[in-house]
Design a protein around this motif. Structure first.
Motif, PDB file in Angstrom:
ATOM      1  N   ASP A 112       1.342   5.012  -2.381  1.00  0.00           N
ATOM      2  CA  ASP A 112       0.698   5.937  -1.462  1.00  0.00           C
ATOM      3  C   ASP A 112       0.119   7.157  -2.184  1.00  0.00           C
ATOM      4  O   ASP A 112      -0.982   7.617  -1.867  1.00  0.00           O
TER       5      ASP A 112
ATOM      6  N   PHE B 199      -5.400  -4.888  -5.369  1.00  0.00           N
ATOM      7  CA  PHE B 199      -5.866  -4.188  -4.176  1.00  0.00           C
ATOM      8  C   PHE B 199      -7.385  -4.310  -4.071  1.00  0.00           C
ATOM      9  O   PHE B 199      -8.067  -4.637  -5.032  1.00  0.00           O
TER      10      PHE B 199
ATOM     11  N   LEU C 127       0.825  -1.200   0.000  1.00  0.00           N
ATOM     12  CA  LEU C 127       0.000   0.000   0.000  1.00  0.00           C
ATOM     13  C   LEU C 127       0.864   1.257   0.000  1.00  0.00           C
ATOM     14  O   LEU C 127       0.588   2.221  -0.730  1.00  0.00           O
TER      15      LEU C 127
ATOM     16  N   SER D 156      -4.036  -4.654   0.335  1.00  0.00           N
ATOM     17  CA  SER D 156      -3.428  -5.352  -0.788  1.00  0.00           C
ATOM     18  C   SER D 156      -3.964  -6.772  -0.793  1.00  0.00           C
ATOM     19  O   SER D 156      -4.266  -7.354   0.255  1.00  0.00           O
TER      20      SER D 156
ATOM     21  N   ALA E 125      -8.598   0.166   2.554  1.00  0.00           N
ATOM     22  CA  ALA E 125      -7.922  -0.394   1.379  1.00  0.00           C
ATOM     23  C   ALA E 125      -6.943  -1.443   1.863  1.00  0.00           C
ATOM     24  O   ALA E 125      -6.279  -1.268   2.889  1.00  0.00           O
TER      25      ALA E 125
ATOM     26  N   PHE F  44      -3.169   6.243  -3.799  1.00  0.00           N
ATOM     27  CA  PHE F  44      -4.262   6.056  -2.848  1.00  0.00           C
ATOM     28  C   PHE F  44      -4.655   7.367  -2.166  1.00  0.00           C
ATOM     29  O   PHE F  44      -5.843   7.567  -1.845  1.00  0.00           O
TER      30      PHE F  44
END
Length: 443
Positions: free
Chosen positions: A173, A202, A169, A195, A193, A176
């Protein structure tokens, strides 16, 4: 004061509706025409909501030449404007749905199909509460074969699955951060969220809402958003059911419960088993799977995901807190009793998907159905009824289904069958590489 008055930076508009494949079909409109669009809607051929996945007319569709390719009236949904943060210029989308000139909802519109199911719940004093789990892959599609994108932090490709990896994740970054900011702007209730089990895979969960039309809108908009933002970050994002042969496919699961007239969870009591309504709904969901598989697995690639041992259910069964079952009743407090329907791939139309799931549960309630005993252990290792394994099998089952016609208008059923038979013929002419290339961005 309108939404556009509060957003003077918006330079242009899109207006569009979801077709049977969940593709957004519509127009670009200058901002100065907003008042007319909001009050009068717009017009385009009803056949546009019944194109194949590649945007072609359905050859034998009665919506085309038989009716002179007649227009429908497209009116704004109750969602109103949503920003499109992945576009360079400030832009807003006005979601639409289709009506006939006399004001009758167009029965071939998938959003109306879901609304029709919800009206039946409302007539019984019931309200579904739904949430979705959205799985997708971030991929590098710049070469001959797709592969995991390089980490923006390290510049490296990290081979192998990283289930629930914070490192995975963190590597993306910036993507997201933009995704969550955009979800806030679009009123999409994004939660956690994580993985997942594939390279670059994801999942983002969307919150439970007591409005299944909004839940479907959220899922439809989320797919557009993720694909658009990924391109801004130099990647592609795909909800394709099975982009990689050797890794888990993308699912689109839903969790749902039902509120009674007093706002109480009608699935819950003070027992582990839950209420009789919960049992009826489980039975209906199971009964619908053989004939509605085309909704849950709508494309040729969808069936690559539905193989034993690949984290997608293949047996028609239910269980408590068991992810090998198609229908799962999650653990936790009795008050939070709900159903998780785990069959659908990420490539589904969210409106048809929720209509099929909630419609099946409602038939179970209406008919007082009783489910078989829940299974325990690994469903893949047991002798259980199986989900249809091939696209043609699912199309034929849907075409012959009385169950489907209890949920969907006969015109929509007929339109979808024609669409899928045309797509199946084209799909058979493609190489595996062409199939991946065509579906990667579309679904």
């Amino acid at each position: 004061m309108t939404w556009l008055d509060d957003h003077p930076d918006i330079r242009n508009l899109r207006c569009g509706a979801a077709d049977l494949n969940g593709q957004a079909r519509g127009k670009r409109v200058p901002r100065r025409f907003a008042d007319k669009l909001e009050k009068d809607g717009t017009r385009f051929p009803l056949s546009v909501l019944n194109l194949d996945i590649w945007g072609e007319d359905i050859d034998d569709s009665p919506l085309v030449f038989e009716t002179g390719d007649a227009d429908g009236l497209l009116l704004p949904t109750e969602r109103g404007y949503v920003p499109m943060p992945w576009l360079q210029a400030p832009t807003a989308l006005l979601p639409l749905w289709a009506f006939l000139d006399d004001g009758t909802p167009f029965s071939g519109d998938p959003r109306h199909a879901l609304a029709r199911v919800l009206e039946r719940y409302k007539a019984r004093g019931l309200t579904p509460v739904a949430a979705t789990e959205m799985e997708f892959y971030l991929v590098d599609d710049s070469g001959k074969e797709i592969r995991q994108p390089k980490s923006p932090r390290s510049g490296k490709r990290r081979a192998g699955a990283e289930i629930l990896s914070l490192r995975a994740l963190d590597a993306f970054d910036a993507f997201f951060n933009d995704l969550y900011d955009a979800c806030d702007a679009m009123n999409i209730p994004a939660e956690a969220a994580i993985s997942e089990g594939g390279e670059g895979q994801f999942e983002v969960n969307l919150e439970h809402v007591p409005d299944a039309l909004k839940a479907a809108d959220d899922a439809w908009l989320f797919k557009m958003l993720v694909r658009g933002l990924a391109r801004n970050h130099g990647m592609a994002a795909s909800f394709m059911a099975k982009p990689y042969e050797d890794y888990a496919g993308n699912g689109l699961h839903t969790h749902f419960s039902i509120l009674d007239e007093d706002g109480n969870n009608a699935f819950a009591n003070d027992t582990f088993e839950g209420t009789s309504l919960l049992q009826n709904a489980i039975a209906g969901c199971l009964a619908g799977i053989p004939e509605l598989a085309l909704i849950f697995a709508p494309h040729g690639n969808s069936y690559e995901r539905l193989v034993p041992g690949a984290h997608a259910p293949t047996s028609i069964c239910w269980a408590h807190d068991n992810r090998t079952a198609t229908i799962r009743v999650p653990g936790g407090s009795f008050a939070a009793r709900r159903i998780e329907h785990r069959l659908a791939g990420g490539d589904v139309n969210p409106y048809l998907f929720l209509a099929a799931v909630l419609g099946s549960a409602l038939i179970g309630i209406e008919d007082g159905m009783t489910p078989p005993a829940p299974i325990t252990g690994n469903a893949y290792d047991q002798n259980l009824p199986q989900v249809p394994k091939a696209w043609d099998e699912a199309i034929d089952a849907f075409a012959q289904s009385t169950f489907a016609r209890r949920i969907f208008d006969p015109q929509l059923v007929d339109n979808l069958i024609r669409t899928k038979r045309q797509e199946m013929a084209h799909f058979a002419e493609m190489t595996p590489e062409e199939q991946i290339d065509h579906y990667l961005d579309l679904v």
